[in-house]
Write a protein that holds these residues in place. Structure first.
Motif, PDB file in Angstrom:
ATOM      1  N   GLU A 152      -0.796   1.216 -14.275  1.00 45.63           N
ATOM      2  CA  GLU A 152       0.455   0.473 -14.075  1.00 45.63           C
ATOM      3  C   GLU A 152       0.842   0.438 -12.598  1.00 45.63           C
ATOM      4  N   ALA A 153       0.706   1.569 -11.917  1.00 42.54           N
ATOM      5  CA  ALA A 153       1.068   1.630 -10.495  1.00 42.54           C
ATOM      6  C   ALA A 153       0.251   0.648  -9.673  1.00 42.54           C
ATOM      7  N   VAL A 173       0.803  -1.220   0.000  1.00 39.85           N
ATOM      8  CA  VAL A 173       0.000   0.000   0.000  1.00 39.85           C
ATOM      9  C   VAL A 173       0.836   1.272   0.000  1.00 39.85           C
ATOM     10  N   LEU A 174       2.088   1.197   0.442  1.00 40.82           N
ATOM     11  CA  LEU A 174       2.916   2.399   0.564  1.00 40.82           C
ATOM     12  C   LEU A 174       3.084   3.176  -0.744  1.00 40.82           C
ATOM     13  N   PRO A 175       3.213   2.518  -1.915  1.00 38.82           N
ATOM     14  CA  PRO A 175       3.385   3.302  -3.141  1.00 38.82           C
ATOM     15  C   PRO A 175       2.263   4.308  -3.406  1.00 38.82           C
ATOM     16  N   ALA A 176       1.040   3.994  -2.973  1.00 47.71           N
ATOM     17  CA  ALA A 176      -0.066   4.944  -3.172  1.00 47.71           C
ATOM     18  C   ALA A 176       0.091   6.179  -2.306  1.00 47.71           C
ATOM     19  N   ALA A 177       0.786   6.033  -1.175  1.00 45.09           N
ATOM     20  CA  ALA A 177       0.992   7.183  -0.283  1.00 45.09           C
ATOM     21  C   ALA A 177       2.195   8.017  -0.697  1.00 45.09           C
ATOM     22  N   THR A 178       3.186   7.382  -1.313  1.00 42.87           N
ATOM     23  CA  THR A 178       4.416   8.108  -1.642  1.00 42.87           C
ATOM     24  C   THR A 178       4.217   9.106  -2.780  1.00 42.87           C
ATOM     25  N   THR A 179       3.146   8.945  -3.570  1.00 39.63           N
ATOM     26  CA  THR A 179       2.869   9.902  -4.648  1.00 39.63           C
ATOM     27  C   THR A 179       1.774  10.893  -4.254  1.00 39.63           C
ATOM     28  N   ALA A 180       1.399  10.896  -2.973  1.00 37.55           N
ATOM     29  CA  ALA A 180       0.300  11.749  -2.519  1.00 37.55           C
ATOM     30  C   ALA A 180       0.790  13.130  -2.112  1.00 37.55           C
ATOM     31  N   ALA A 181      -0.129  14.089  -2.142  1.00 40.89           N
ATOM     32  CA  ALA A 181       0.148  15.412  -1.597  1.00 40.89           C
ATOM     33  C   ALA A 181       0.346  15.291  -0.091  1.00 40.89           C
ATOM     34  N   THR A 196      -3.732   6.294  -0.290  1.00 42.19           N
ATOM     35  CA  THR A 196      -4.238   6.830  -1.553  1.00 42.19           C
ATOM     36  C   THR A 196      -3.568   8.167  -1.863  1.00 42.19           C
ATOM     37  N   ASP A 197      -3.574   8.522  -3.160  1.00 43.36           N
ATOM     38  CA  ASP A 197      -3.138   9.864  -3.542  1.00 43.36           C
ATOM     39  C   ASP A 197      -4.260  10.596  -4.286  1.00 43.36           C
ATOM     40  N   ARG A 198      -5.488  10.130  -4.079  1.00 44.48           N
ATOM     41  CA  ARG A 198      -6.723  10.648  -4.679  1.00 44.48           C
ATOM     42  C   ARG A 198      -6.984  10.081  -6.078  1.00 44.48           C
ATOM     43  N   TYR A 199      -5.943   9.664  -6.782  1.00 42.04           N
ATOM     44  CA  TYR A 199      -6.134   9.158  -8.138  1.00 42.04           C
ATOM     45  C   TYR A 199      -6.152   7.622  -8.170  1.00 42.04           C
ATOM     46  N   TRP A 200      -5.456   7.013  -7.214  1.00 37.57           N
ATOM     47  CA  TRP A 200      -5.566   5.570  -7.034  1.00 37.57           C
ATOM     48  C   TRP A 200      -5.389   5.237  -5.562  1.00 37.57           C
ATOM     49  N   LEU A 201      -5.942   4.109  -5.172  1.00 37.20           N
ATOM     50  CA  LEU A 201      -5.967   3.712  -3.764  1.00 37.20           C
ATOM     51  C   LEU A 201      -5.572   2.247  -3.650  1.00 37.20           C
ATOM     52  N   ALA A 202      -4.765   1.923  -2.639  1.00 37.56           N
ATOM     53  CA  ALA A 202      -4.369   0.536  -2.364  1.00 37.56           C
ATOM     54  C   ALA A 202      -4.903   0.128  -0.993  1.00 37.56           C
ATOM     55  N   HIS A 203      -5.526  -1.046  -0.945  1.00 32.44           N
ATOM     56  CA  HIS A 203      -6.154  -1.538   0.291  1.00 32.44           C
ATOM     57  C   HIS A 203      -5.766  -3.000   0.485  1.00 32.44           C
ATOM     58  N   HIS A 246       6.945   7.709 -19.001  1.00 36.67           N
ATOM     59  CA  HIS A 246       6.225   8.426 -17.939  1.00 36.67           C
ATOM     60  C   HIS A 246       5.863   7.452 -16.817  1.00 36.67           C
ATOM     61  N   ARG A 247       6.391   7.671 -15.641  1.00 36.34           N
ATOM     62  CA  ARG A 247       6.039   6.877 -14.464  1.00 36.34           C
ATOM     63  C   ARG A 247       5.103   7.700 -13.592  1.00 36.34           C
ATOM     64  N   TRP A 248       4.181   7.018 -12.941  1.00 37.75           N
ATOM     65  CA  TRP A 248       3.210   7.741 -12.124  1.00 37.75           C
ATOM     66  C   TRP A 248       3.902   8.388 -10.932  1.00 37.75           C
ATOM     67  N   SER A 249       3.708   9.695 -10.787  1.00 39.32           N
ATOM     68  CA  SER A 249       4.296  10.425  -9.661  1.00 39.32           C
ATOM     69  C   SER A 249       3.276  11.288  -8.949  1.00 39.32           C
ATOM     70  N   GLY A 250       1.983  11.029  -9.227  1.00 41.57           N
ATOM     71  CA  GLY A 250       0.927  11.790  -8.579  1.00 41.57           C
ATOM     72  C   GLY A 250       0.676  13.105  -9.290  1.00 41.57           C
ATOM     73  N   GLY A 251      -0.290  13.852  -8.783  1.00 40.64           N
ATOM     74  CA  GLY A 251      -0.553  15.168  -9.321  1.00 40.64           C
ATOM     75  C   GLY A 251      -1.467  15.189 -10.522  1.00 40.64           C
ATOM     76  N   GLY A 252      -1.922  14.019 -10.967  1.00 44.88           N
ATOM     77  CA  GLY A 252      -2.901  13.984 -12.047  1.00 44.88           C
ATOM     78  C   GLY A 252      -2.324  14.140 -13.437  1.00 44.88           C
ATOM     79  N   GLU A 253      -1.000  13.910 -13.627  1.00 42.60           N
ATOM     80  CA  GLU A 253      -0.429  13.983 -14.966  1.00 42.60           C
ATOM     81  C   GLU A 253      -1.101  12.961 -15.871  1.00 42.60           C
ATOM     82  N   VAL A 254      -1.243  13.312 -17.137  1.00 43.44           N
ATOM     83  CA  VAL A 254      -1.962  12.426 -18.052  1.00 43.44           C
ATOM     84  C   VAL A 254      -1.024  11.410 -18.693  1.00 43.44           C
ATOM     85  N   GLY A 255      -0.043  11.850 -19.487  1.00 41.46           N
ATOM     86  CA  GLY A 255       0.870  10.912 -20.124  1.00 41.46           C
ATOM     87  C   GLY A 255       0.142   9.976 -21.073  1.00 41.46           C
TER      88      GLY A 255
END
Length: 364
Positions: free
Chosen positions: A323-324, A137-145, A165-172, A267-276
């Protein structure tokens, strides 16, 4: 029969019998009144009670049951039973006492926590399993605000749930371990959760206790492994978000490695809502296709199982975001649970039904 006759028959007075079996005369009179260890003879004139020598074995058994707080009805059942029936009575009593003991311990802990003003709940978990769940679950938090860069711990009746979660994806991830503790919730920082994952990866069975101010993790011998303090950050009830998801209208299965190849880009997911890179998920009968929007020839095909209602014809997704989530799934196949074009896509692992990711679709 009078005293001399009793002596001739080698009967024992109540005081002699009491010393032989270790039960006070007053208790022997009480047992006799309740049809237990009834004297072999009672002198009608004096009221003296006499016991036969062969009653000593039963008396010793009663004394041992008395010391174990066995109730009178169970004592009578044991004395009346033969062979395995005796142990069956005690087995049933042992199970009942164990249940009552657990309830008593839970009640006392709850009362103690309530009086101390610091409610807590605890659960035993294998150290490697806890480490694995945290790392999932940690990867979802590391890209969060900053306001969401946390891990949420929820200990409920089904076990320990970890959410990020980082609002765009969530891990549970749920670690099943039924507990009678009252539901307890805590939010920790990413760094503290990562440190705990590292410390408990090679540990044995751990006891995890969650209170308002910290997660305390102890080894099986009671020694402290690590205390994870509360981050004190207000976060929505993410665990309830998983439980409240509507039923899927379609389930789609695809090869995990092929899906990661399709989503791979610079493009790797880094949060912030980038499209790519963008993907279009198309559902056509019993066939599903995931297609790169910018490169339509790059397509992945999977199976479709329709569940309830009408599944949407297509959904638009961010490739890096999907992918994330898929990278966290430990299986050769990934299942995507689809509701509609706006409800989060559920990413599931067939080999680990305690793990779920939510991925937000893009607006058409």
């Amino acid at each position: 029969m009078h005293d001399s006759d009793a002596a001739d028959q080698r009967l024992l007075t109540i005081s002699t019998f009491a010393r032989a079996v270790g039960i006070p005369p007053s208790a022997l009179r009480h047992y006799s009144a309740n049809d237990l260890l009834v004297p072999a003879d009672v002198d009608p004139r004096s009221g003296y009670r006499y016991y036969a020598p062969e009653q000593i074995a039963q008396g010793v058994l009663v004394q041992r049951m008395r010391a174990a707080a066995v109730p009178l009805p169970a004592m009578r059942s044991v004395l009346a039973a033969v062979g395995p029936e005796r142990t069956a009575v005690l087995d049933a009593l042992l199970a009942e006492h164990s249940s009552r003991s657990t309830e008593l311990e839970t009640g006392l802990r709850s009362l103690r926590d309530e009086l101390s003003g610091a409610p807590s709940a605890r659960v035993p978990l294998p150290g490697p399993a806890l480490a694995d769940a945290l790392r999932q679950v940690l990867p979802a938090a590391t890209t969060a605000a900053e306001d969401l860069a946390v891990v949420v711990w929820v200990l409920g009746p089904d076990g320990l749930a970890l959410v990020a979660t980082d609002r765009y994806w969530l891990a549970h991830r749920l670690l099943p371990s039924p507990t009678d503790s009252a539901p307890t919730r805590l939010v920790s920082t990413v760094d503290a959760a990562r440190s705990l994952a590292s410390r408990c990866a090679a540990a044995g069975t751990l006891e995890v206790e969650i209170a308002d101010d910290a997660v305390t993790v102890r080894r099986s011998d009671g020694s402290l492994l690590l205390e994870v303090p509360s981050a004190g950050t207000p976060v929505p009830d993410l665990d309830r978000l998983i439980a409240s998801q509507p039923p899927a209208r379609a389930m789609i299965g695809v090869d995990r490695c092929a899906l990661l190849d399709l989503t791979a880009s610079r493009h790797r997911w880094s949060g912030g809502g980038e499209v790519g890179l963008r993907l279009r998920l198309e559902i056509d009968g019993a066939v599903a296709r995931l297609r790169r929007l910018e490169e339509p020839s790059c397509t992945l095909t999977g199976w479709v199982a329709r569940e309830t209602g009408d599944a949407p014809a297509e959904i638009l997704l961010q490739a890096a975001l999907l992918e994330a989530a898929v990278e966290r799934c430990p299986a050769e196949e990934v299942v995507l649970a689809v509701v509609d074009e706006t409800t989060p896509l559920r990413v599931l692992s067939p080999s680990q039904d305690t793990f779920t990711c939510l991925v937000m679709p893009m607006r058409p």
